[in-house]
Design a protein around this motif. Structure first.
Motif, PDB file in Angstrom:
ATOM      1  N   VAL A 125      28.642  27.064  39.114  1.00  0.00           N
ATOM      2  CA  VAL A 125      29.820  26.586  39.521  1.00  0.00           C
ATOM      3  C   VAL A 125      30.727  27.440  38.673  1.00  0.00           C
ATOM      4  O   VAL A 125      31.188  27.238  37.416  1.00  0.00           O
ATOM      5  CB  VAL A 125      30.141  24.633  39.459  1.00  0.00           C
ATOM      6  N   ILE A 126      32.137  27.639  39.189  1.00  0.00           N
ATOM      7  CA  ILE A 126      32.860  28.774  38.614  1.00  0.00           C
ATOM      8  C   ILE A 126      34.438  27.339  38.421  1.00  0.00           C
ATOM      9  O   ILE A 126      34.524  26.726  39.180  1.00  0.00           O
ATOM     10  CB  ILE A 126      33.209  29.009  40.072  1.00  0.00           C
ATOM     11  N   GLY A 168      41.372  37.094  29.358  1.00  0.00           N
ATOM     12  CA  GLY A 168      41.334  36.705  30.867  1.00  0.00           C
ATOM     13  C   GLY A 168      41.680  35.032  31.294  1.00  0.00           C
ATOM     14  O   GLY A 168      41.589  34.059  30.760  1.00  0.00           O
ATOM     15  N   ARG A 169      41.907  34.979  32.073  1.00  0.00           N
ATOM     16  CA  ARG A 169      42.308  33.708  32.821  1.00  0.00           C
ATOM     17  C   ARG A 169      42.038  33.203  34.592  1.00  0.00           C
ATOM     18  O   ARG A 169      42.691  34.312  35.431  1.00  0.00           O
ATOM     19  CB  ARG A 169      44.073  33.315  33.348  1.00  0.00           C
ATOM     20  N   ILE A 170      41.171  32.519  34.656  1.00  0.00           N
ATOM     21  CA  ILE A 170      41.187  32.190  36.374  1.00  0.00           C
ATOM     22  C   ILE A 170      41.757  30.821  37.090  1.00  0.00           C
ATOM     23  O   ILE A 170      41.161  29.982  35.960  1.00  0.00           O
ATOM     24  CB  ILE A 170      38.847  31.979  36.287  1.00  0.00           C
ATOM     25  N   ASP A 171      42.437  30.556  37.114  1.00  0.00           N
ATOM     26  CA  ASP A 171      42.889  29.657  38.049  1.00  0.00           C
ATOM     27  C   ASP A 171      42.646  28.876  38.726  1.00  0.00           C
ATOM     28  O   ASP A 171      41.167  28.986  39.375  1.00  0.00           O
ATOM     29  CB  ASP A 171      44.458  29.504  38.357  1.00  0.00           C
ATOM     30  N   ALA A 172      42.714  27.249  38.478  1.00  0.00           N
ATOM     31  CA  ALA A 172      41.920  26.087  39.428  1.00  0.00           C
ATOM     32  C   ALA A 172      41.505  26.428  40.278  1.00  0.00           C
ATOM     33  O   ALA A 172      40.867  26.544  41.647  1.00  0.00           O
ATOM     34  CB  ALA A 172      42.829  25.459  39.492  1.00  0.00           C
ATOM     35  N   ALA A 173      43.105  27.239  41.459  1.00  0.00           N
ATOM     36  CA  ALA A 173      42.889  27.112  42.827  1.00  0.00           C
ATOM     37  C   ALA A 173      41.548  28.638  43.136  1.00  0.00           C
ATOM     38  O   ALA A 173      40.776  28.437  44.091  1.00  0.00           O
ATOM     39  CB  ALA A 173      43.797  27.763  43.387  1.00  0.00           C
ATOM     40  N   THR A 174      41.958  29.309  42.542  1.00  0.00           N
ATOM     41  CA  THR A 174      40.723  30.324  42.819  1.00  0.00           C
ATOM     42  C   THR A 174      39.375  30.363  42.259  1.00  0.00           C
ATOM     43  O   THR A 174      38.390  30.009  42.801  1.00  0.00           O
ATOM     44  CB  THR A 174      41.447  32.334  41.474  1.00  0.00           C
ATOM     45  N   THR A 195      42.174  36.756  43.902  1.00  0.00           N
ATOM     46  CA  THR A 195      42.698  37.830  42.888  1.00  0.00           C
ATOM     47  C   THR A 195      42.739  36.880  40.951  1.00  0.00           C
ATOM     48  O   THR A 195      42.801  35.640  41.190  1.00  0.00           O
ATOM     49  CB  THR A 195      43.561  38.375  42.075  1.00  0.00           C
ATOM     50  N   LEU A 196      41.995  37.359  39.829  1.00  0.00           N
ATOM     51  CA  LEU A 196      41.754  36.756  38.472  1.00  0.00           C
ATOM     52  C   LEU A 196      42.517  37.857  37.348  1.00  0.00           C
ATOM     53  O   LEU A 196      43.062  38.862  37.732  1.00  0.00           O
ATOM     54  CB  LEU A 196      40.361  36.629  38.341  1.00  0.00           C
ATOM     55  N   THR A 197      42.462  37.312  36.665  1.00  0.00           N
ATOM     56  CA  THR A 197      43.171  38.201  35.288  1.00  0.00           C
ATOM     57  C   THR A 197      42.235  38.512  34.482  1.00  0.00           C
ATOM     58  O   THR A 197      41.982  37.358  33.371  1.00  0.00           O
ATOM     59  CB  THR A 197      44.798  38.025  34.911  1.00  0.00           C
ATOM     60  N   LEU A 198      42.536  39.729  34.094  1.00  0.00           N
ATOM     61  CA  LEU A 198      40.843  39.672  32.281  1.00  0.00           C
ATOM     62  C   LEU A 198      42.200  41.668  31.997  1.00  0.00           C
ATOM     63  O   LEU A 198      42.201  42.849  33.166  1.00  0.00           O
ATOM     64  CB  LEU A 198      40.044  40.259  33.305  1.00  0.00           C
ATOM     65  N   HIS A 199      42.284  41.530  30.806  1.00  0.00           N
ATOM     66  CA  HIS A 199      43.281  42.211  30.323  1.00  0.00           C
ATOM     67  C   HIS A 199      42.374  43.466  30.103  1.00  0.00           C
ATOM     68  O   HIS A 199      41.984  42.978  28.468  1.00  0.00           O
ATOM     69  CB  HIS A 199      44.321  42.433  29.401  1.00  0.00           C
ATOM     70  N   VAL A 200      41.262  44.821  30.568  1.00  0.00           N
ATOM     71  CA  VAL A 200      40.793  45.062  30.015  1.00  0.00           C
ATOM     72  C   VAL A 200      41.175  46.478  28.659  1.00  0.00           C
ATOM     73  O   VAL A 200      42.112  46.734  28.363  1.00  0.00           O
ATOM     74  CB  VAL A 200      40.738  47.033  30.935  1.00  0.00           C
TER      75      VAL A 200
END
Length: 341
Positions: free
Chosen positions: A268-269, A228-234, A200-205
């Motif tokens: 690379v993401i 939006g946010r993608i954390d390091a673990a994801t 999962t990630l977060t993007l506030h539509v």
């Protein structure tokens, strides 16, 4: 590119006003290369491969539609992007009756002051008081159904559940990441058993996702930014999927846009937190995703442009013609497509 290239005729009866029940019983058009195949959503484990990873958006829709008054004038507001602890950017209905500095009474002891009118006609709304804005919206707001549904029926109690995905956790969206509406715990368990992972990630539509493209050329269209946010673990997880030969399949254009915003030219993401206004049209080189599950989109929309960039315009024109002729249900509460280049 000319926006007219992305136009098509859609009969109004193809617009879904309620979701399928159960959710994973919705139809799904599998577009693999240039081939088309009819399926249903619960067939998804057989349509993917062990080692693939589905990426969901865990944003939660807030009751961002407000109706209020300024004096005798009726004012409608649709919040679309948080700009501060108590400030939201909002599209305004009857905006000609609103001036900077005006207070709007939304009832239920909820009010806001308008300021900072932007070129697109939106205002910043600063909410009064000390209560968290989320609590104010729970009192005075309602679920912001897309305009093509809201024009045909009023919002009701069912929508409070129907318009949230099973992954909804991070409050802040004013539109649902609708591809994930098709998922159920049973389907997720079947995917896990088939060796297909998820992240999962977060993007506030934002409500800008529903705005039509008014420009004649895509170069002249301005996208609204979304946070939006993608954390390091994801990010690490998705890079490991690629390293092991698996595919990263975005569930929804929101997940895709954020992954592509976070991916470098090297594929690379990387961790990401902030605004993105990425606009994907044919000719774009995808860097982070290998496929997409998504609903069927509006003519002339940025989202139909995105799927055309992924699969090719002619392929998507053929897929949409097949879907229309075959009775697929369109838009937020409609059926799904699985796009595998």
């Amino acid at each position: 590119m000319q926006v007219d290239l992305f136009d098509f005729e859609l009969p109004s009866e193809r617009i879904a006003l309620r979701p399928a029940a159960p959710r994973d019983a919705a139809r799904m058009l599998v577009v693999e290369g240039s081939g088309l195949r009819d399926a249903i959503v619960r067939d998804l484990p057989q349509c993917l491969r062990p080692g693939d990873c589905l990426v969901f958006n865990d944003t939660r829709v807030i009751p961002a539609q407000l109706e209020g008054t300024r004096g005798e004038a009726r004012i409608g507001a649709t919040l679309h992007k948080r700009e501060g602890p108590r400030r939201w950017r909002a599209f305004i209905r009857n905006a000609k009756r609103l001036r900077e500095g005006d207070a709007i009474d939304f009832g239920a002891d909820v009010s806001a002051t308008a300021s900072d009118r932007a070129a697109d006609g939106s205002f910043a709304l600063d909410f009064a008081g000390d209560e968290p804005v989320e609590l104010l919206l729970e009192r005075a707001g309602r679920m912001p159904l897309p305009p093509y549904i809201a024009a045909k029926r009023p919002t009701d109690e069912r929508d409070a559940d129907d318009y949230q995905t099973m992954f909804a956790r991070e409050a802040g969206a004013v539109a649902a990441p609708t591809a994930a509406l098709h998922f159920t715990p049973d389907l997720l368990a079947s995917l896990d058993a088939a060796g297909i992972g998820h992240a999962t990630l977060t993007l506030h539509v934002g409500a800008g996702t529903f705005l039509p493209v008014k420009a004649e050329d895509t170069d002249d269209h301005a996208m609204h930014a979304e946070w939006g946010r993608i954390d390091a673990a994801t990010a690490d997880r998705l890079n490991a999927v690629h390293a092991a030969g698996g595919r990263v399949i975005a569930v929804g254009t929101t997940s895709l846009r954020l992954i592509e915003s976070a991916a470098g030219e090297d594929g690379v993401i990387r961790p990401f937190e902030g605004d993105t206004a990425i606009f994907i049209t044919p000719g774009y080189r995808f860097r982070g995703i290998d496929g997409l599950m998504t609903n069927f989109h509006l003519p002339r929309s940025t989202l139909f442009m995105l799927v055309s960039a992924l699969m090719g315009l002619e392929t998507m024109q053929a897929a949409y013609a097949h879907a229309i002729a075959g009775g697929y249900r369109f838009y937020s509460y409609g059926d799904a497509s699985l796009l595998l280049p």
